[in-house]
Design an enzyme around this catalytic site. Sequence first.
Site, PDB file in Angstrom:
ATOM      1  N   GLY A  10       0.821  -1.206   0.000  1.00 48.22           N
ATOM      2  CA  GLY A  10       0.000   0.000   0.000  1.00 48.22           C
ATOM      3  C   GLY A  10       0.853   1.253   0.000  1.00 48.22           C
ATOM      4  N   ALA A  11       1.879   1.261  -0.866  1.00 52.24           N
ATOM      5  CA  ALA A  11       2.907   2.317  -0.808  1.00 52.24           C
ATOM      6  C   ALA A  11       2.596   3.530  -1.674  1.00 52.24           C
ATOM      7  CB  ALA A  11       4.262   1.726  -1.230  1.00 52.24           C
ATOM      8  N   GLY A  14      -0.982   7.912   1.486  1.00 52.82           N
ATOM      9  CA  GLY A  14      -0.968   7.981   2.946  1.00 52.82           C
ATOM     10  C   GLY A  14       0.375   7.679   3.572  1.00 52.82           C
ATOM     11  N   ASP A  62      -2.120  -7.355  -4.821  1.00 48.31           N
ATOM     12  CA  ASP A  62      -3.424  -7.192  -4.180  1.00 48.31           C
ATOM     13  C   ASP A  62      -3.382  -8.049  -2.921  1.00 48.31           C
ATOM     14  OD1 ASP A  62      -6.009  -7.210  -3.275  1.00 48.31           O
ATOM     15  OD2 ASP A  62      -6.919  -7.744  -5.198  1.00 48.31           O
ATOM     16  N   THR A 113      -7.612  -8.905   3.679  1.00 45.99           N
ATOM     17  CA  THR A 113      -6.610  -7.862   3.424  1.00 45.99           C
ATOM     18  C   THR A 113      -5.746  -7.568   4.639  1.00 45.99           C
ATOM     19  OG1 THR A 113      -8.195  -6.827   1.890  1.00 45.99           O
ATOM     20  CG2 THR A 113      -6.301  -5.504   2.571  1.00 45.99           C
ATOM     21  N   TYR A 170     -23.830  -6.088   9.109  1.00 47.35           N
ATOM     22  CA  TYR A 170     -22.413  -5.940   8.770  1.00 47.35           C
ATOM     23  C   TYR A 170     -21.914  -4.564   9.183  1.00 47.35           C
ATOM     24  CZ  TYR A 170     -18.108  -5.635   6.068  1.00 47.35           C
ATOM     25  OH  TYR A 170     -16.801  -5.474   5.695  1.00 47.35           O
TER      26      TYR A 170
END
Length: 314
Positions: A10-11, A14, A62, A113, A170
Site C-alpha cells: 500500500g505504498a 498515505g 493485491d 486484506t 455488517y
Amino acid sequence: MVERIVIITGANSGIGKAATLKFATEGYTVIMACRNIEISKIVQKEIIEASKNEKVELMELDVSSFNSIRKFCSEYKNRYPKLDILIHNAAYMNHGEKIYQLSPENIELTFATNTFGPFLMTNLLLDYLAKSEDPRILNACTTNIKHFFDPKRKIDFDNLHGEFKESRPYSVYKMYGDSKMALLMLTFKMANEFKNSGIKVNALQINGVRMSKETIKKLRSFWKVIATIQNVYFPPPAEMANNYFHICTSDEFKNATGQLINHKREMIQPPKGDKDNLVERVKQIFGSSCYPRYATETDNIEKIWEISTQLTKN
C-alpha cells in the site's frame, strides 16, 4: 551503506507513500507493493525525483488475493537476493460500507486484506528475511483495537466466510477492529515462532493521520465531511512514516520483538491487575500505555493462528 531492501504494501498513498519516500531518501531499495499500477507509477516517479534514489521499484500486489500474493513473492525472489524489512501497511476499510464483501478466496474482505494476506505473505518470504543480517517485520495496527477493552467484544471467528451475512448486520468498523486485533495476536505468535531465525516482528498502533485528497474523494458524502474536519487536527502521514523507519532501522528496536508500539515509540503492555470497571476502562481507552487483555489470551491467539494456517496452506 550495504544495500538494504524494504517491501512496503500500500505504498502509493498515505503513510505508505510517506514511508516509501523516507526509506528512499535514506538510500534504501524500496519495493512499492501496490494494487493499482497506473496510479502507483505516478507516485513512484514523484518519489524517485524527490529522493534522488532510482532504487524505488514498483510491483503489483493485491493483498486481499492469495494468488496475487503468491505471484508477487515468486517474482520478488526471482529479482532480489534477500529481504531486510517487510512492512504490512496496506489495509482495507471502506467508510460506511454496509454490504458484506468477499475476497477472491471467499473470505471476508477486511480479514483477507488486513490479517490473512499479511500472514501468507510473511510466511512466503520467511526464507528471504532469514538471509538478512537484521530482518524486521512491522505490522500496522490501530487504536480501534481499544474496543476490546469491553469484555463483551469478541472476534466473530464463525463468520469469516459470510456464514451469517444474511442474519447479522455488517459493520466495516467492527470487522476492521477485529481484523487488526487478529493481526496483533499473529504478531505476538510470529515473534515467538520466528525468534530462532532472528526475525523480529512488531506492530505499530496507529492513531489518526491526515487523509490525502485522493483518499477523501473515494469516500461517501457524509464521510468526506468527517474526514475533512479530522484533517484539521490529525498529523500528516510523514510523522507515522518516521515511526515506521525508526522501528525498522534503529538500534533502539534492534532486539525488540513481539511488541505493540504506540505513536510515541513506547512499548505498550497489557493491563496490570484484574481491574475491570468503567473508570479503569475509560482510562485505558483514552490512554496509550496498554492494550486489551484479549490480545494475550492463549485460546484467542491459537485460534487465529490455526485459522490463518488452514486458509493459506494450499
